[in-house]
Design a protein around this motif. Structure first.
Motif, PDB file in Angstrom:
ATOM      1  N   GLN A 176       0.827  -1.209   0.000  1.00  0.00           N
ATOM      2  CA  GLN A 176       0.000   0.000   0.000  1.00  0.00           C
ATOM      3  C   GLN A 176       0.858   1.256   0.000  1.00  0.00           C
ATOM      4  OE1 GLN A 176      -2.934  -0.743  -0.928  1.00  0.00           O
ATOM      5  NE2 GLN A 176      -2.258  -2.842  -0.606  1.00  0.00           N
ATOM      6  N   SER A 177       2.014   1.195   0.629  1.00  0.00           N
ATOM      7  CA  SER A 177       2.952   2.314   0.529  1.00  0.00           C
ATOM      8  C   SER A 177       3.391   2.500  -0.916  1.00  0.00           C
ATOM      9  CB  SER A 177       4.171   2.065   1.421  1.00  0.00           C
ATOM     10  OG  SER A 177       3.817   2.099   2.778  1.00  0.00           O
ATOM     11  N   ARG A 178       3.641   1.395  -1.599  1.00  0.00           N
ATOM     12  CA  ARG A 178       4.028   1.499  -3.006  1.00  0.00           C
ATOM     13  C   ARG A 178       2.890   2.082  -3.838  1.00  0.00           C
ATOM     14  NH1 ARG A 178       6.034  -3.719  -1.806  1.00  0.00           N
ATOM     15  NH2 ARG A 178       4.492  -4.788  -3.121  1.00  0.00           N
ATOM     16  N   ARG A 179       1.665   1.700  -3.529  1.00  0.00           N
ATOM     17  CA  ARG A 179       0.530   2.218  -4.317  1.00  0.00           C
ATOM     18  C   ARG A 179       0.443   3.744  -4.234  1.00  0.00           C
ATOM     19  NH1 ARG A 179      -2.943  -1.707  -6.323  1.00  0.00           N
ATOM     20  NH2 ARG A 179      -2.641  -3.789  -5.430  1.00  0.00           N
ATOM     21  N   ILE A 180       0.603   4.295  -3.055  1.00  0.00           N
ATOM     22  CA  ILE A 180       0.443   5.749  -2.954  1.00  0.00           C
ATOM     23  C   ILE A 180       1.676   6.476  -3.486  1.00  0.00           C
ATOM     24  CG2 ILE A 180       1.279   6.085  -0.580  1.00  0.00           C
ATOM     25  CD1 ILE A 180      -1.272   7.960  -0.275  1.00  0.00           C
ATOM     26  N   ASN A 181       2.868   5.898  -3.300  1.00  0.00           N
ATOM     27  CA  ASN A 181       4.062   6.517  -3.870  1.00  0.00           C
ATOM     28  C   ASN A 181       4.016   6.501  -5.393  1.00  0.00           C
ATOM     29  OD1 ASN A 181       5.662   7.407  -1.671  1.00  0.00           O
ATOM     30  ND2 ASN A 181       6.253   5.311  -1.209  1.00  0.00           N
ATOM     31  N   LEU A 182       3.591   5.380  -5.966  1.00  0.00           N
ATOM     32  CA  LEU A 182       3.510   5.286  -7.423  1.00  0.00           C
ATOM     33  C   LEU A 182       2.404   6.173  -7.977  1.00  0.00           C
ATOM     34  CD1 LEU A 182       4.115   1.451  -7.752  1.00  0.00           C
ATOM     35  CD2 LEU A 182       5.642   3.265  -8.569  1.00  0.00           C
ATOM     36  N   GLN A 183       1.342   6.354  -7.214  1.00  0.00           N
ATOM     37  CA  GLN A 183       0.285   7.275  -7.637  1.00  0.00           C
ATOM     38  C   GLN A 183       0.839   8.690  -7.755  1.00  0.00           C
ATOM     39  OE1 GLN A 183      -3.251   7.885  -4.996  1.00  0.00           O
ATOM     40  NE2 GLN A 183      -4.371   7.542  -6.894  1.00  0.00           N
ATOM     41  N   GLU A 184       1.692   9.062  -6.835  1.00  0.00           N
ATOM     42  CA  GLU A 184       2.270  10.403  -6.876  1.00  0.00           C
ATOM     43  C   GLU A 184       3.267  10.553  -8.019  1.00  0.00           C
ATOM     44  OE1 GLU A 184       3.396  10.456  -2.787  1.00  0.00           O
ATOM     45  OE2 GLU A 184       1.306  10.723  -2.162  1.00  0.00           O
ATOM     46  N   ASP A 185       4.002   9.486  -8.349  1.00  0.00           N
ATOM     47  CA  ASP A 185       4.831   9.514  -9.555  1.00  0.00           C
ATOM     48  C   ASP A 185       3.964   9.781 -10.780  1.00  0.00           C
ATOM     49  OD1 ASP A 185       7.404   9.051  -8.550  1.00  0.00           O
ATOM     50  OD2 ASP A 185       7.197   6.877  -8.629  1.00  0.00           O
ATOM     51  N   CYS A 186       2.836   9.091 -10.852  1.00  0.00           N
ATOM     52  CA  CYS A 186       1.932   9.219 -11.991  1.00  0.00           C
ATOM     53  C   CYS A 186       1.377  10.638 -12.106  1.00  0.00           C
ATOM     54  CB  CYS A 186       0.801   8.203 -11.861  1.00  0.00           C
ATOM     55  SG  CYS A 186      -0.380   8.212 -13.231  1.00  0.00           S
ATOM     56  N   LEU A 187       0.950  11.210 -11.006  1.00  0.00           N
ATOM     57  CA  LEU A 187       0.400  12.564 -11.037  1.00  0.00           C
ATOM     58  C   LEU A 187       1.460  13.587 -11.426  1.00  0.00           C
ATOM     59  CD1 LEU A 187      -1.902  12.377  -7.892  1.00  0.00           C
ATOM     60  CD2 LEU A 187      -2.649  12.585 -10.267  1.00  0.00           C
ATOM     61  N   SER A 188       2.703  13.315 -11.070  1.00  0.00           N
ATOM     62  CA  SER A 188       3.786  14.178 -11.539  1.00  0.00           C
ATOM     63  C   SER A 188       3.891  14.099 -13.053  1.00  0.00           C
ATOM     64  CB  SER A 188       5.108  13.762 -10.888  1.00  0.00           C
ATOM     65  OG  SER A 188       6.159  14.629 -11.293  1.00  0.00           O
ATOM     66  N   GLY A 189       3.734  12.894 -13.607  1.00  0.00           N
ATOM     67  CA  GLY A 189       3.741  12.744 -15.057  1.00  0.00           C
ATOM     68  C   GLY A 189       2.609  13.501 -15.726  1.00  0.00           C
ATOM     69  N   VAL A 190       1.443  13.512 -15.090  1.00  0.00           N
ATOM     70  CA  VAL A 190       0.296  14.275 -15.616  1.00  0.00           C
ATOM     71  C   VAL A 190       0.659  15.749 -15.715  1.00  0.00           C
ATOM     72  CG1 VAL A 190      -2.041  15.080 -15.077  1.00  0.00           C
ATOM     73  CG2 VAL A 190      -1.462  12.655 -14.803  1.00  0.00           C
ATOM     74  N   PHE A 191       1.279  16.285 -14.674  1.00  0.00           N
ATOM     75  CA  PHE A 191       1.645  17.703 -14.696  1.00  0.00           C
ATOM     76  C   PHE A 191       2.678  17.981 -15.786  1.00  0.00           C
ATOM     77  CE2 PHE A 191       4.651  21.033 -13.525  1.00  0.00           C
ATOM     78  CZ  PHE A 191       3.800  22.127 -13.542  1.00  0.00           C
ATOM     79  N   ILE A 192       3.692  17.123 -15.884  1.00  0.00           N
ATOM     80  CA  ILE A 192       4.732  17.342 -16.887  1.00  0.00           C
ATOM     81  C   ILE A 192       4.113  17.393 -18.282  1.00  0.00           C
ATOM     82  CG2 ILE A 192       6.795  16.361 -17.963  1.00  0.00           C
ATOM     83  CD1 ILE A 192       7.579  15.297 -15.186  1.00  0.00           C
TER      84      ILE A 192
END
Length: 259
Positions: A176-192
């Motif tokens: 579950q820690s990986r799920r939320i960390n990876l979600q934040e990686d993804c949202l960073s990609g959305v912004f980029i």
């Protein structure tokens, strides 16, 4: 409570946040069906990267402040259009973290670190040697975007649902820690993706970021809380490819995709 983090590596940054994990199956709609996923694509905005050069701490500080201001404008407009609550996070850029921050002990041995404190809604970034030594790639932009995404998960209730949910064992907790960390990686990609035309970057820069991400992730001998480097790159690419937070729903992904 526990600390989840991405260990700082050459050309990349470390992300430290707090949270607990969710038991299986994941059924909480705040995590799996959050309104953020239905908010649509993040609109394109102009965000010219501030000037930056190696070993210039002042310019690195200005760079972080500048791109954070872009995120305030971009995500703020997006949240208001989707009728989601929004407020800007506070930003602190420091040379060294205190021994304790936001109620948690800090790993003072890390060179570069990012912390998000939900209580004060503050993004804190420690600028270490590895940030200063090689600032030409997109790692600092991506790291700032992922830290900002921690603020977005707080605003949307994802962070609270994550913190409140139980877990059966250490493996579930780590996943579950990986799920939320990876979600934040993804949202960073959305912004980029939303600001890419104004960054004056090319395919080579994007591929270099993915290469760096693939070389990061979980470190042997430490808790597996960040995800494999390949999955970090994959989720960042997913967010970038669509430009849509809907692509960042890690809570319904298979375990393999968040390994």
């Amino acid at each position: 409570m526990r600390i989840r983090m991405i260990t700082a590596m050459a050309g990349a940054a470390g992300l430290f946040l707090t949270g607990t994990a969710h038991a299986y199956p994941i059924e909480d709609p705040v995590l799996t069906e959050n309104t953020l996923y239905d908010s649509g694509k993040l609109a394109g905005t102009r965000c010219a990267e501030p000037p930056i050069k190696n070993n210039d701490r002042t310019l690195v500080r200005r760079y972080i402040a500048g791109v954070t201001k872009c995120m305030d404008a971009s995500w703020g407009a997006h949240f208001r259009a989707a009728e989601l609550p929004f407020g800007k996070p506070r930003l602190r850029v420091v040379n060294k973290m205190p021994a304790r921050y936001c109620g948690d002990d800090v790993n003072l041995k890390e060179d570069s670190q990012l912390y998000y404190c939900s209580q004060s809604r503050t993004m804190t970034m420690q600028i270490g040697r590895n940030w200063l030594a090689d600032v030409d790639d997109l790692s600092l932009l991506h790291a700032t975007g992922a830290l900002y995404a921690a603020h977005l998960t707080l605003l949307t209730g994802i962070e609270k649902a994550y913190q409140d949910a139980p877990y059966a064992n250490k493996n579930e907790l780590n996943e579950q820690s990986r799920r939320i960390n990876l979600q934040e990686d993804c949202l960073s990609g959305v912004f980029i993706r939303s600001v890419w035309p104004s960054l004056e970057r090319g395919t080579k820069d994007w591929n270099e970021l993915l290469r760096i991400l693939k070389g990061s992730g979980d470190v042997k001998g430490r808790p597996r809380t960040y995800g494999k480097g390949g999955n970090r790159a994959a989720w960042t690419k997913a967010g970038y490819t669509t430009g849509d937070p809907a692509s960042c729903n890690t809570w319904t992904a298979t375990s393999a995709k968040v390994a």
